[in-house]
Design a protein around this motif. Sequence first.
Motif, short mmCIF file in Angstrom:
data_model
loop_
_atom_site.label_atom_id
_atom_site.label_comp_id
_atom_site.label_asym_id
_atom_site.label_seq_id
_atom_site.Cartn_x
_atom_site.Cartn_y
_atom_site.Cartn_z
N THR A 100 13.61 12.69 -9.77
CA THR A 100 13.35 11.52 -10.62
C THR A 100 11.90 11.07 -10.48
N ALA A 101 11.37 11.14 -9.27
CA ALA A 101 9.96 10.76 -9.04
C ALA A 101 9.03 11.71 -9.80
N ALA A 102 9.35 12.99 -9.78
CA ALA A 102 8.53 13.97 -10.50
C ALA A 102 8.57 13.73 -12.00
N GLU A 103 9.75 13.41 -12.53
CA GLU A 103 9.90 13.12 -13.96
C GLU A 103 9.08 11.90 -14.37
N ALA A 104 8.96 10.92 -13.45
CA ALA A 104 8.19 9.71 -13.74
C ALA A 104 6.69 9.91 -13.55
N GLY A 105 6.31 11.09 -13.05
CA GLY A 105 4.89 11.36 -12.84
C GLY A 105 4.34 10.79 -11.54
N LEU A 106 5.23 10.51 -10.59
CA LEU A 106 4.79 9.97 -9.30
C LEU A 106 4.46 11.10 -8.34
N ASN A 107 3.38 10.95 -7.61
CA ASN A 107 2.96 11.94 -6.61
C ASN A 107 3.56 11.55 -5.26
N VAL A 108 4.59 12.25 -4.84
CA VAL A 108 5.25 11.94 -3.57
C VAL A 108 4.47 12.58 -2.42
N GLU A 109 3.91 11.76 -1.55
CA GLU A 109 3.11 12.25 -0.43
C GLU A 109 3.88 12.28 0.89
N ILE A 110 5.03 11.57 0.92
CA ILE A 110 5.81 11.49 2.15
C ILE A 110 7.27 11.82 1.86
N THR A 111 7.82 12.76 2.61
CA THR A 111 9.25 13.08 2.51
C THR A 111 9.68 13.72 3.82
N ILE A 112 10.98 13.89 3.99
CA ILE A 112 11.47 14.46 5.24
C ILE A 112 11.24 15.97 5.26
N ASP A 161 0.82 -1.21 0.00
CA ASP A 161 0.00 0.00 0.00
C ASP A 161 0.86 1.27 0.00
N MET A 162 2.14 1.11 0.34
CA MET A 162 3.05 2.25 0.40
C MET A 162 4.44 1.81 -0.03
N LEU A 163 5.11 2.67 -0.84
CA LEU A 163 6.47 2.39 -1.30
C LEU A 163 7.38 3.55 -0.89
N ILE A 164 8.54 3.21 -0.30
CA ILE A 164 9.48 4.23 0.16
C ILE A 164 10.79 4.11 -0.62
N PHE A 165 11.21 5.23 -1.26
CA PHE A 165 12.41 5.24 -2.08
C PHE A 165 13.47 6.17 -1.50
N PHE A 166 14.75 5.81 -1.75
CA PHE A 166 15.86 6.59 -1.24
C PHE A 166 16.85 7.01 -2.33
N THR A 167 16.72 6.44 -3.51
CA THR A 167 17.66 6.74 -4.59
C THR A 167 16.93 6.89 -5.92
N PRO A 168 17.48 7.67 -6.84
CA PRO A 168 16.90 7.77 -8.18
C PRO A 168 16.86 6.41 -8.87
N ALA A 169 17.89 5.59 -8.64
CA ALA A 169 17.94 4.27 -9.26
C ALA A 169 16.78 3.39 -8.79
N GLY A 170 16.37 3.57 -7.54
CA GLY A 170 15.23 2.81 -7.02
C GLY A 170 13.95 3.17 -7.75
N ILE A 171 13.75 4.47 -8.01
CA ILE A 171 12.57 4.94 -8.76
C ILE A 171 12.59 4.35 -10.17
N LYS A 172 13.74 4.41 -10.81
CA LYS A 172 13.86 3.89 -12.19
C LYS A 172 13.60 2.39 -12.23
N SER A 173 14.06 1.67 -11.23
CA SER A 173 13.83 0.22 -11.18
C SER A 173 12.34 -0.08 -11.03
N TYR A 174 11.66 0.69 -10.21
CA TYR A 174 10.21 0.50 -10.01
C TYR A 174 9.45 0.72 -11.32
#
Length: 304
Positions: free
Chosen positions: A214-226, A177-190
């Motif tokens: 990278t998340a923004a470029e992929a069109g992902l809506n980031v709802e959680i960040t520090i 239900d939730m995915l947490i990413f820490f690197t651009p490579a992780g976003i690209k892999s997803y």
Amino acid sequence: MNIKKILVSQPRPSSEKSPYFDLERTHGVEVVFRPFIKIEGLNSREFRQQKVSIPDFSAIILTARTAVDHFFRLCSEMRITVPDTLKYFCVTEAIAHYLQKYIVYRKRKIFFSPTGTIEDLVPLIEKHSKETYLMPVSDVHNDKAAFLDEHKVKFTTAVMYRTVSNNFTPDEPFDYDMLIFFTPAGIKSYVTNFPDYKERNVVIGAMGINTLATAAEAGLNVEITITPDTPSMSAAIAAYLKKHNKETKAAPAKKAAAKAPAKKTAAKAPAKKAAAKAPAKKTAAKAPAKKAAAKAPAKKTAAK
């Protein structure tokens, strides 16, 4: 949507005291540690192609424990003796203590940022401006190297490990239900593993300037960040879950409250109609009585 299962794209913490385990106990969720990427070390032949001579440097900048591991691995493979005079500049205290795996800590010159950020490591580096700095990095350069460049720190990067996609197998369940990413490579892999990622109803969390970009470029809506109020990802997740669970519990009550006035209004309408008809019947009943009263005197006059 209820949040029940969270994927954190990092290796499982070695300590059970990790704040991610507190999330499970406090919010009743399941946290799964499953990296979207994995690290592969360069072999000695690949490293030599960069024409970087490790003995030429008097200091080393370490930004992750992975960098520590691969630096000493390559030194061992190439039979390079790490001198006792080498100075270590670490982004965090945890990385500094991790050096004990390879060296005698108290006999070496080791420095680390008091806040755990690259920003506060720079003043320490500037105090030792005469040193020649080596910085082990992955094939995907991070924002820490860019920050050092901005502050005109003289250093040489050396790629010692690479980041590759850690692909999901066809029979591997993906019910998060939730995915947490820490690197651009992780976003690209997803994005690569799941071409239909935009259709998946999941909450996305990410941290780091490049990761967010990278998340923004992929069109992902980031709802959680520090944020300043939630300086760690685990704290940011906890704050989101607290707010989300509160809103989820309040939703049924709001719906019930919204429906209640509509029913009362509908119930009053027939009553008003009945009240409007009642006077009409009484008026109709009085009319014959008046006619009868008018006829009575006429009969008495005729009898006289």
